[in-house]
Design an enzyme around this catalytic site. Structure first.
Site, PDB file in Angstrom:
ATOM      1  N   ASP A  82     -36.426 -14.430 -15.020  1.00 51.90           N
ATOM      2  CA  ASP A  82     -37.311 -13.642 -14.188  1.00 51.90           C
ATOM      3  C   ASP A  82     -38.045 -12.705 -15.153  1.00 51.90           C
ATOM      4  O   ASP A  82     -37.700 -12.587 -16.330  1.00 51.90           O
ATOM      5  CB  ASP A  82     -36.543 -12.882 -13.109  1.00 51.90           C
ATOM      6  CG  ASP A  82     -37.471 -12.455 -11.972  1.00 51.90           C
ATOM      7  OD1 ASP A  82     -38.704 -12.380 -12.191  1.00 51.90           O
ATOM      8  OD2 ASP A  82     -36.980 -12.179 -10.869  1.00 51.90           O
TER       9      ASP A  82
HETATM   10  C1  BGC Z   1     -40.059 -11.452  -9.369  1.00 52.63           C
HETATM   11  C2  BGC Z   1     -40.256 -12.938  -9.381  1.00 52.63           C
HETATM   12  C3  BGC Z   1     -41.692 -13.264  -9.711  1.00 52.63           C
HETATM   13  C4  BGC Z   1     -42.043 -12.630 -11.038  1.00 52.63           C
HETATM   14  C5  BGC Z   1     -43.447 -12.905 -11.478  1.00 52.63           C
HETATM   15  C6  BGC Z   1     -40.574 -10.795 -10.639  1.00 52.63           C
HETATM   16  O1  BGC Z   1     -40.571  -9.419 -10.517  1.00 52.63           O
HETATM   17  O2  BGC Z   1     -38.696 -11.139  -9.182  1.00 52.63           O
HETATM   18  O3  BGC Z   1     -39.886 -13.489  -8.150  1.00 52.63           O
HETATM   19  O4  BGC Z   1     -41.876 -14.642  -9.729  1.00 52.63           O
HETATM   20  O5  BGC Z   1     -41.878 -11.224 -10.933  1.00 52.63           O
HETATM   21  O6  BGC Z   1     -44.364 -12.237 -10.708  1.00 52.63           O
END
Ligand code: BGC
Length: 834
Positions: A274
């Site tokens: 993530d």
């Molecule tokens: C989120 C993800 C997301 C990523 C990119 C993160 O903060 O938890 O679900 O895909 O950001 O935007």
């Protein structure tokens, strides 16, 4: 047949497998058996194209080039998506663009804003999930993307979790079905899907640090089922979670990334972090992580250094490169002629967005047929509430999409009510504030529309004077860097914790004209208060305004709503709750002063329907004062049309709850148990074990407000003639469903299975074994067979680390929710060889 069509059908056949190249070059769909054979060969590493091309690339890539494929970088094109990985042009490896998200493609351009996934799941219709995925898949490709950062399949474990709207619900089987079909839809269009967040990322509170402790059986029987299904459906990528799992960060957990994901499930794609979720170089790579996002803090120069000084063997880097290139190969991205990008099809997106919003609309409460609106009730209506006029399209955070369009529910209701009807509107609850009168400020300024030119600074120092003590909500609207506002020396809008600071786009955080919004509520004494505002123009210049809500303006808004309600035959009151990534809710009550608004409006007119534009469970101490409650979640860009269609009975409300709604903050699985949620001392225990969602309400004998599976139709159904066949591999449950009412309608038949007497384990009183969404004309009937698969009949054996079939006499119940089961029988499940 065009290339794109053939590619789509071939990918669809094998769950997103490797036959792109064949179809693209021949221009014809490969027969199913050939596709399967090629897929099997490639999985075994013997494919003529796949394996060889990737291997030859791995041999030719330099260490610099290899590591550049293992982490994110800045996109020179800046399409507004979340991630970018440069390719290696000299070897024909194209870059990857990775975009959110769960309810549509999140880039700088417009896209179809679909209803939130929780609303999709409410339809209990895997085929609809495939259509939903297809829209996102095509748009992602059309908008220049290669990888979608979705679907999210974490279960709803706590009603407070800020991202409950982004996922499917509390039941592992339903989540597994949804994620599989959505992935098939996405990947069938040539976009690589990323299932997230692996694993146990079931809350936002402390998500970056919390250590989730869950035993092996709990994990396999609950949260992991959806992820395993995603592997079986052929997902190209996985995203690791922020949190720790049993003491180790998920993105460096060998237990998750290697033992379960690769060894047990046979996943061959790649795992990314993530965003900023990585914590190490050597340990993460060894554990099975392949890609760091969105930058290269650990897999950039640190990784190269680690290879050079011998702390990382180069084969581990090759392994990750192989996994990434392997998926790219599978999707045709390494071909000499990469698959052409389609054009967007906004009309198709619009149609699916509307179908899903109608299919997921969940009628929770309907006293004496208050809905659908008919006769006078359909011609003399007061619409109340901020989201009655300003549509609530999608949740905040990385799930937010810039919609193609979004009509106002008020306009849709007015249009549907038709000529000669009387539709009035009252705000009721003010989200964005009213102008501060000039006389309250000295020196007097117009706080309504200040503009600061680029590169300039604007400062105000003065006094805000109140004639009497009051509670004010000071609302700042701004287009650039947030202005600093200090009252009596105290900063009103400090930085929010974590990512919540950066995400905007949700209903409450964005004004109708697009300005960002922040609020501060304070009790103020009578007299003067020192006010200091300073705003910067930045590069672009900025616009801002400072507004307020006071006790008097609030009371006036409520009084106006009550007046409108009194003057109309029926009322449609829109209530909201604005959830976002990065923050959990602190109560399941409606925010702001909406409960008081509902009390005032229902007192003025009991023929009130409450529409809930909410993310997840809501407590409803006001329920019995209303005539009807319609759960519309975040219904996407076609929410207004869908809401009007359901209200007026143009379609049956098709949705059923995929999560239990607790009565209040004191009666749910987490209540009074901070170790269970939100955790204490950085640790959180999944001590409810396998009893997630309705399983907990059954085990503890707690009555929910509305149970899992609940949702009403405008017609009535009878269930009869239950018969069960099969015993070992699966069980087929048959019954007849009859529409006994006077209009066409939808029922979601649900089959639940009881515990096995032969397993000495704490088992759920019942688990969802299968379901079928059935649409029938008035008077029509259908014989339905629902298959309960072996997995649902099995439990996880911690001694053998494997599944064990739950043999013996087990109950089989059929009905319309986990608490409304009209048919019941037993069947004997026999083990292998018996
Ligand atoms: C989120 C993800 C997301 C990523 C990119 C993160 O903060 O938890 O679900 O895909 O950001 O935007």
């Amino acid at each position: 047949m065009s290339d794109s069509v053939s590619r789509r059908s071939v990918l669809g056949l094998v769950g997103g497998a490797i036959t792109v190249a064949a179809a693209a070059t021949t221009g014809a769909a490969a027969p199913a058996h050939a596709a399967r054979a090629a897929h099997a060969a490639a999985r075994a590493g013997q494919g003529p194209g796949a394996g060889h091309r990737v291997e030859s690339l791995v041999r030719r890539l330099t260490l610099d080039e290899k590591t550049s494929l293992l982490h994110g970088a800045t996109d020179p094109k800046g399409l507004g998506q979340a991630g970018y990985v440069p390719g290696v042009p000299r070897l024909g490896i194209p870059p990857l663009r990775l975009a959110d998200g769960p309810a549509g493609v999140r880039v700088a351009a417009r896209a179809t804003a679909l209803p939130a996934p929780v609303m999709l799941a409410a339809a209990f219709d895997p085929a609809l999930a495939r259509r939903y995925g297809r829209v996102i898949g095509r748009e992602g490709r059309a908008l220049g993307q290669d990888v979608l950062l979705s679907p999210m399949v974490n279960l709803i474990r706590t009603p407070y979790a800020g991202r409950n709207f982004e996922t499917f619900g509390e039941d592992p089987l339903l989540a597994a079905d949804m994620v599989s079909e959505e992935i098939r839809g996405i990947q069938g269009e040539g976009l690589i899907a990323t299932v997230k967040h692996f694993a146990l990322n079931n809350q936002e509170k402390d998500r970056e640090s919390v250590d989730v402790r869950a035993d092996e059986r709990t994990m396999h029987e609950t949260e992991l089922r959806g992820f395993e299904a995603a592997v079986a459906a052929g997902t190209g990528a996985f995203m690791g979670a922020y949190n720790k799992v049993n003491g180790v960060f998920a993105c460096e957990s060998k237990a998750l990334l290697s033992d379960i994901l690769r060894e047990r499930w046979g996943f061959e794609g790649w795992v990314m972090t993530d965003w900023f979720a990585q914590h190490s170089t050597v340990a993460a790579l060894a554990a099975g992580l392949d890609m760091e996002m969105p930058d290269g803090s650990y897999f950039g120069s640190a990784l190269k250094k680690a290879v050079r000084n011998g702390s990382v063997p180069e084969w581990q880097i090759d392994r990750s490169v192989r996994r990434i290139l392997g998926v790219m190969e599978r999707f045709g991205l390494l071909d000499a002629h990469v698959p052409a990008r389609p054009r967007r099809d906004p009309e198709a997106g619009r149609a699916v967005a509307l179908d899903v919003a109608k299919a997921g609309a969940t009628l929770l409460w309907n006293v004496r047929g208050a809905l659908p609106l008919e006769g006078r009730a359909a011609r003399d209506i007061a619409v109340v509430g901020p989201t009655g006029r300003h549509p609530f399209v999608s949740g905040g955070g990385s799930a937010h999409v810039i919609p193609d369009r979004a009509a106002s529910p008020l306009d849709a209701i007015t249009a549907r009510a038709g000529r000669g009807a009387d539709v009035t509107y009252a705000l009721g609850e003010d989200l964005y504030g009213k102008a501060i009168p000039r006389r309250a400020l000295s020196p007097g300024i117009d706080a309504e529309g200040q503009r600061v030119a680029a590169g300039k600074k604007w400062t105000y120092e003065g006094k805000l004077t109140l004639d009497e003590p009051d509670e004010w909500t000071l609302v700042i609207h701004y287009s650039g860097e947030r202005p600093t506002v200090e009252l009596d020396g105290k900063e009103l809008y400090p930085k929010l914790p974590g990512v919540a600071e950066y995400f905007s786009g949700g209903l409450v955080s964005t004004a109708p004209d697009g300005l960002n919004v922040r609020r501060a509520t304070l009790k103020l004494t009578r007299g003067g208060h020192r006010l200091r505002i300073s705003a910067k123009g930045g590069d672009q210049g900025q616009t801002f305004r400072l507004r307020r809500v006071t006790r008097a303006t609030r009371a006036a808004d409520v009084a106006e709503a009550a007046r409108a309600a009194r003057g109309a035959h029926s009322v449609v009151l829109f209530a909201y709750e604005d959830a976002t990534e990065g923050q959990d809710r602190t109560t399941i009550a409606l925010p702001g002063h909406q409960e008081a608004l509902i009390r005032a409006v229902t007192a003025a007119n009991p023929r009130t329907t409450v529409i809930l534009n909410t993310s997840s469970a809501t407590s409803m101490p006001w329920l019995r004062r209303t005539a009807a409650v319609l759960q519309m979640y975040y219904p996407g860009q076609e929410g207004a049309a869908a809401t009007a269609a359901v209200l007026f009975g143009d379609c049956d409300p098709g949705g059923r709850l995929t999560q239990s709604f607790p009565v209040d903050d004191d009666h749910h699985p987490m209540a009074g148990n901070p170790r269970r949620y939100p955790g204490t001392g950085g640790v959180e225990e999944y001590s409810e074990g396998v009893h997630v969602g309705y399983r907990w309400y059954d085990a503890e004998g707690v009555r929910p407000l509305f149970p899992f599976g609940h949702g009403l139709s405008y017609t009535t159904f009878a269930y009869e003639g239950l018969a069960v066949r099969g015993a070992g591999r699966h069980v087929d449950v048959s019954f007849t469903v009859r529409n006994t009412g006077r209009r066409a309608g939808i029922t979601v038949a649900q089959v639940y299975v009881g515990p096995s007497p032969d397993l000495d384990l704490s088992q759920a009183e019942r688990v969802l074994g299968g379901y079928r969404r059935v649409e029938l004309r008035a008077g029509a009937w259908r014989r339905v067979t629902v298959r309960v698969d072996r997995r649902t009949l099995s439990a996880w054996d911690v001694k053998r680390h494997d599944w064990v079939l739950g043999t013996g006499r087990r109950t089989v119940q059929v009905g319309t929710s986990a608490r409304d089961l009209t048919l019941s029988t037993t069947t004997v499940i026999k083990g292998a060889g018996s």
